[in-house]
Design an enzyme around this catalytic site. Structure first.
Site, PDB file in Angstrom:
ATOM      1  N   GLU A 190       7.243  -5.000  18.636  1.00 44.26           N
ATOM      2  CA  GLU A 190       6.301  -5.829  17.888  1.00 44.26           C
ATOM      3  C   GLU A 190       5.955  -7.056  18.724  1.00 44.26           C
ATOM      4  O   GLU A 190       6.846  -7.793  19.150  1.00 44.26           O
ATOM      5  CB  GLU A 190       6.931  -6.256  16.549  1.00 44.26           C
ATOM      6  CG  GLU A 190       6.112  -7.235  15.727  1.00 44.26           C
ATOM      7  CD  GLU A 190       4.716  -6.732  15.386  1.00 44.26           C
ATOM      8  OE1 GLU A 190       4.584  -5.555  14.944  1.00 44.26           O
ATOM      9  OE2 GLU A 190       3.749  -7.496  15.563  1.00 44.26           O
TER      10      GLU A 190
ATOM     11  N   ASP B  18       0.864  -1.178   0.000  1.00 42.05           N
ATOM     12  CA  ASP B  18       0.000   0.000   0.000  1.00 42.05           C
ATOM     13  C   ASP B  18       0.906   1.235   0.000  1.00 42.05           C
ATOM     14  O   ASP B  18       1.353   1.713   1.033  1.00 42.05           O
ATOM     15  CB  ASP B  18      -0.879  -0.046   1.256  1.00 42.05           C
ATOM     16  CG  ASP B  18      -1.856   1.128   1.307  1.00 42.05           C
ATOM     17  OD1 ASP B  18      -1.656   2.128   0.575  1.00 42.05           O
ATOM     18  OD2 ASP B  18      -2.813   1.040   2.094  1.00 42.05           O
TER      19      ASP B  18
ATOM     20  N   GLU C  95      -9.801  -3.093  15.718  1.00 40.91           N
ATOM     21  CA  GLU C  95      -8.631  -3.714  16.338  1.00 40.91           C
ATOM     22  C   GLU C  95      -8.209  -2.956  17.594  1.00 40.91           C
ATOM     23  O   GLU C  95      -7.497  -3.481  18.423  1.00 40.91           O
ATOM     24  CB  GLU C  95      -7.422  -3.813  15.385  1.00 40.91           C
ATOM     25  CG  GLU C  95      -7.618  -4.806  14.254  1.00 40.91           C
ATOM     26  CD  GLU C  95      -6.375  -4.914  13.371  1.00 40.91           C
ATOM     27  OE1 GLU C  95      -5.674  -3.914  13.172  1.00 40.91           O
ATOM     28  OE2 GLU C  95      -6.126  -6.030  12.887  1.00 40.91           O
TER      29      GLU C  95
ATOM     30  N   HIS D 258      -5.205   0.019   1.117  1.00 41.10           N
ATOM     31  CA  HIS D 258      -5.694  -1.312   1.479  1.00 41.10           C
ATOM     32  C   HIS D 258      -6.885  -1.239   2.439  1.00 41.10           C
ATOM     33  O   HIS D 258      -7.575  -2.236   2.636  1.00 41.10           O
ATOM     34  CB  HIS D 258      -4.568  -2.171   2.082  1.00 41.10           C
ATOM     35  CG  HIS D 258      -4.237  -1.848   3.503  1.00 41.10           C
ATOM     36  ND1 HIS D 258      -3.578  -0.692   3.877  1.00 41.10           N
ATOM     37  CD2 HIS D 258      -4.487  -2.521   4.648  1.00 41.10           C
ATOM     38  CE1 HIS D 258      -3.424  -0.692   5.187  1.00 41.10           C
ATOM     39  NE2 HIS D 258      -3.959  -1.782   5.676  1.00 41.10           N
TER      40      HIS D 258
ATOM     41  N   GLU E 103       1.462   2.798  12.967  1.00 48.49           N
ATOM     42  CA  GLU E 103       0.363   2.663  12.006  1.00 48.49           C
ATOM     43  C   GLU E 103      -0.640   1.746  12.665  1.00 48.49           C
ATOM     44  O   GLU E 103      -0.523   0.533  12.573  1.00 48.49           O
ATOM     45  CB  GLU E 103       0.896   2.127  10.680  1.00 48.49           C
ATOM     46  CG  GLU E 103      -0.093   2.304   9.551  1.00 48.49           C
ATOM     47  CD  GLU E 103      -1.148   1.217   9.495  1.00 48.49           C
ATOM     48  OE1 GLU E 103      -2.133   1.334  10.260  1.00 48.49           O
ATOM     49  OE2 GLU E 103      -0.977   0.285   8.703  1.00 48.49           O
TER      50      GLU E 103
HETATM   51 CA   LIG Z   1      -3.867  -1.519  10.464  1.00 47.33          CA
END
Ligand SMILES: [Ca+2]
Ligand SMILES: [Ca+2]
Lengths: 346, 346
Positions: free
Chosen positions: B81, B31, B133, B282, B124
């Site tokens: 992460e 994207d 989410e 996206h 992001e």
């Molecule tokens: Ca996302």
């Protein structure tokens, strides 16, 4: 054993449950090449369906049963559907005023008891690589138990085609992609990209005929009247292709054709072919990508095996072992034996 | 309670697990509008990143952290992460020779301990309808715990847009479809089609600007520096639209914009807008289809509420209650209050 039975029960539940959602029926109905092939077979044979008893295995929304009732004058259509959509299909049959002719049976076909044997079994059982889901097994069981001697199966034959092909866009977007993103090197991800993107065939590939590196080969032809269930446990197929133009071999593509023979000799056979030269269907084509592509030249010969085995545990799933070598036109070994196992889907 | 903790644990596992697959990272990297917006913000502010400490929340493959390291001269980038991709991201950072600057922490950001507070948080976190989410919650927790006073959040603001629209193709293909298939009436399936296709927004809708029935409205604007987590539990938003052209109202569409303010006043704000007048991302646009469409005329006024509530149990999921009425230009009630609940996704 109870364990095996329970496992099989769970697998069937998973399978039938997917057909209780409308999305999949929407996709099948929306596939005009598919649905009109059945309609054409029914209409061409309409006058021969008079007073016949028809069994529709996995009738879904009832479309094929209703076509039989509308275009033929069958004595009876048994529309068998194991998923819960069957309860709605009963309403559909009623609303279309066909309840006299079409009887919806909410059941596995293995468990239905009919008062009479049937003249015709119609079913749309084909899946990815023709056999995925192994619904064909239910059709063959119905044949052995419920079809009259000399009765008709629609489709009557089913073939699988294979072709070596280029797939630069697919391979590039899944594999070469990681070599440079925004100026960074993400090659460390290629190993997991292989695992994630290349261990299963690409089930929704659209093969450009220009990407075929040779003529396609019909590697399997099933006669629905005579095939035995055990013949489909392990299907080992040989292939040989002569490369027609030099290029990059990224993998192999499959598609299928099914034929609907006429109820007598005067009727033309109707066929449905899901290959790249025909109207696109919801099955699309299936692409088996190699881990690393290789160059082939005009007149090279690719020989090998396409071994299509049922997963012994997950009985609706398949494994494909692909083995091949490439010989040059002067009969030198150019690429020694390569072998790759694909999961479809477990 | 243990039960609640276990449930939350299960939800987090489900969520993080989806990011351990490459497919989702492939989609995000691919994207360009998304990724280049972040790159532009970083590059425009590059000279102001010298010696700064940066925290990348949910770094995925490490792309934003590497951009910070390449274009700025930060003292340190902490790339956090929680999903298992982190182990590969460590290799990627190493291969790109950035291990001196970028430290990958395989952890939830809620659990990281840093030796220093940070100047910039980059992340992001945006999802379907901006908030799906609820990853934003992790960013806000990181802000409260780890960001220096007066530090910068990228994005710095986030807005949600809404517009009433036509969607004949989508509505027709999911609902009117059943009225006639191959000459048969499948209307009995419309009730389950409603349940299956209309209870959730269409998350991958591509809105044609010509299908907008009025100007879009910015119904929500979040200031990342000041918003509190509890503000995002139940967001009740009012809207009013004046219809600009007569047509069929099939539903409402949302998209979002995020802004990246400069590290000082001299730098232009960079924005990423996922609306129909901008490059497709996206995220596409999100379509909330009504069960039955209605006609609206130029100058009609549509007023109502868009209530965006977090699912109290499935904490990463949302519910949208849409209520509206339509008044004619002469102030007569044309369509009395309508109300519909949407699940996103539970
Ligand atoms: Ca996302
Ligand atoms: Ca099928």
């Amino acid at each position: 054993t109870t364990l095996t039975r329970n496992r099989q029960y769970g697998q069937d539940m998973e399978y039938f449950d997917s057909y209780s959602h409308l999305k999949i029926h929407h996709e099948m109905l929306d596939d005009k090449a598919r649905t009109l092939a059945y309609q054409t077979a029914i209409r061409q044979n309409a006058h021969l369906l008079t007073d016949k008893v028809i069994l529709d295995v996995g009738c879904g929304t009832g479309i094929l049963s209703m076509m039989c009732a509308r275009y033929g004058r069958p004595k009876q259509v048994y529309a068998v559907e194991a998923s819960d959509i069957a309860e709605y299909t009963k309403d559909v049959i009623h609303s279309n005023k066909m309840s006299d002719t079409v009887t919806v049976l909410h059941s596995k076909v293995e468990e239905v008891q009919l008062e009479e044997s049937v003249d015709v079994i119609i079913s749309e059982w084909m899946g990815t690589i023709l056999l995925f889901e192994m619904m064909v097994e239910s059709v063959l069981l119905a044949r052995d138990r419920l079809l009259k001697d000399g009765g008709t199966l629609w489709p009557s034959t089913a073939s699988l085609f294979l072709v070596p092909c280029s797939a630069q866009k697919q391979y590039g977007s899944k594999m070469e992609f990681w070599k440079d993103q925004y100026g960074f090197d993400l090659s460390d991800l290629i190993e997991i990209a292989k695992e994630e993107f290349l261990q299963k065939p690409v089930h929704n590939h659209i093969l450009d005929p220009a990407d075929c590196l040779s003529e396609a080969s019909r590697i399997l032809n099933i006669d629905m009247r005579s095939v035995r269930r055990e013949d489909l446990e392990q299907i080992d197929l040989d292939f040989e292709f002569t490369v027609q133009k030099s290029g990059t071999l990224h993998g192999f593509c499959t598609w299928f054709q099914v034929d609907f023979e006429g109820l007598d000799q005067s009727i033309h056979t109707v066929y449905l072919n899901t290959g790249p030269e025909h109207e696109l269907t919801h099955w699309k084509q299936n692409l088996f990508l190699l881990d690393s592509p290789l160059s082939v030249d005009k007149d090279d010969v690719i020989t090998g095996q396409f071994n299509l085995h049922r997963n012994p545990e997950w009985r609706r799933h398949l494994r494909v072992l692909l083995r091949f070598r490439v010989m040059s036109s002067s009969n030198n070994l150019k690429v020694p034996d390569r072998e790759k196992l694909f999961y479809v889907w477990r």
